[in-house]
Design a protein around this motif. Sequence first.
Motif, PDB file in Angstrom:
ATOM      1  N   LYS A 130       0.935  -1.290  -0.006  1.00  0.00           N
ATOM      2  CA  LYS A 130      -0.101   0.040  -0.068  1.00  0.00           C
ATOM      3  C   LYS A 130       0.883   1.412   0.098  1.00  0.00           C
ATOM      4  O   LYS A 130       1.824   1.391   0.681  1.00  0.00           O
ATOM      5  N   TYR A 131       0.774   2.042  -0.946  1.00  0.00           N
ATOM      6  CA  TYR A 131       1.328   3.421  -1.036  1.00  0.00           C
ATOM      7  C   TYR A 131       0.930   4.506   0.439  1.00  0.00           C
ATOM      8  O   TYR A 131      -0.106   4.601   0.714  1.00  0.00           O
ATOM      9  N   GLN A 133      -4.195   2.969  -3.010  1.00  0.00           N
ATOM     10  CA  GLN A 133      -3.129   2.658  -4.183  1.00  0.00           C
ATOM     11  C   GLN A 133      -2.076   1.678  -3.531  1.00  0.00           C
ATOM     12  O   GLN A 133      -1.753   1.330  -2.580  1.00  0.00           O
ATOM     13  N   LYS A 134      -1.960   0.894  -4.753  1.00  0.00           N
ATOM     14  CA  LYS A 134      -0.887  -0.250  -4.574  1.00  0.00           C
ATOM     15  C   LYS A 134       0.262   0.104  -5.468  1.00  0.00           C
ATOM     16  O   LYS A 134       0.182   0.269  -6.607  1.00  0.00           O
ATOM     17  N   TYR A 135       1.392  -0.044  -4.827  1.00  0.00           N
ATOM     18  CA  TYR A 135       2.742   0.059  -5.594  1.00  0.00           C
ATOM     19  C   TYR A 135       3.343  -1.313  -5.889  1.00  0.00           C
ATOM     20  O   TYR A 135       3.282  -1.959  -4.869  1.00  0.00           O
ATOM     21  N   ASP A 140       9.623   6.670  -5.596  1.00  0.00           N
ATOM     22  CA  ASP A 140       9.822   5.982  -4.425  1.00  0.00           C
ATOM     23  C   ASP A 140      10.295   6.066  -3.019  1.00  0.00           C
ATOM     24  O   ASP A 140       9.984   7.551  -2.746  1.00  0.00           O
ATOM     25  N   TRP A 194       9.089   9.549  -0.553  1.00  0.00           N
ATOM     26  CA  TRP A 194       8.081   9.654   0.358  1.00  0.00           C
ATOM     27  C   TRP A 194       8.415   8.746   1.673  1.00  0.00           C
ATOM     28  O   TRP A 194       7.568   8.544   2.593  1.00  0.00           O
ATOM     29  N   VAL A 197       8.371   1.897   3.922  1.00  0.00           N
ATOM     30  CA  VAL A 197       7.308   1.130   3.871  1.00  0.00           C
ATOM     31  C   VAL A 197       6.858   0.313   5.122  1.00  0.00           C
ATOM     32  O   VAL A 197       7.756  -0.286   5.346  1.00  0.00           O
TER      33      VAL A 197
END
Length: 343
Positions: free
Chosen positions: A119-120, A126-128, A303, A307, A310
């Motif tokens: 998940k972003y 959103q999925k990254y 990436d 930001w 993760v």
Amino acid sequence: SDLIIKHFEGILLDWFPNFPGEKTHMNKRKIISETKAIIFIVLTVLMVKVTVLEAYIVPTGSMENTIMTGDFLIGSRFVYGMRTPDWIGIPYTDIGFDLPYIVFPKFRKAKQGDIIIFKYPRDTHQKYVKRCIALPGDTVEIQARRVYVNGREYGQPEHGKFQGRMDEPGWNNPMIFLGNKGNKDHFKPLRVPKKGDEIAVTPANAQLLLHLMVLDGHKVTIKSELKEYMFTMTDPENLLRRKKNESVFDDYYPIGNKINPWMRNLPNGELYIDGKSIKEIPHYTVEQDYFWAMGDNRDDSYDSRFWGFVPREYLLGEALFVYMSLNFKTKLPRLDRVGTVLN
């Protein structure tokens, strides 16, 4: 599932209330039986989708040429710990609600080099898909485009690429994570947080701590004399796109009461964590593991350099292989991509 099937069975019986005769009765039973089978198949597919395997479409080129724009991927959802759905609603919107969820024991831990699906962090709807470069507790650094993890170079992936000019050393890009780490090609050393890390609460660590506290799920606020502002990781660009103008803010000044940890002009006031003044907290203990993710197409990837980390909680699975690929420009399939195993 039995309750759902019985519900639909009742609906079907209501559709045929007054038709006499053995033939009609047999038709009813056949329709009900076939509908049960369809419902069972749909429920099974949905269960597999949210727990074992899921299909993804790649809309950007951040992982080229390992993963191409237009690739259709199959990802494993059980490898890092199968989980039940945590949100239900309309895809690509905020219309829906959160669900309590369960994470099952993991098959294995995420490792360096895995192509992870997550998940972003600035928009969890959103999925990254990126490559895991550094693990919890690792120190990551970039010197002249060369990535170093714990002082050892992490080589460019086999199909990775650069396609732009290298940023100048010494130039500080304000869009880079934490705002003072340099630029995408020259990134100062940064330790990836690990569960149990104790970080001193000091002005120098302020932005890092704000990110981690919010991602760990704490309510972080700034209270001024007139207003209380609440930190959120939701990116204002996504709020604009969804037309929730009453909650929109920008990188400089809040609108409403929402602010981001990366804002450059935070409101004046006292900081509170779950209602407790930051002045009463000498250090913060990190509550989950974090990872560092980057795209193989280093000059065209939004990436971790921009930001941040993760969270372990946001890991969904590992990308496995391409089952179909479509050239978005020509609208033609790329058959040579079908069956490509990702590594």
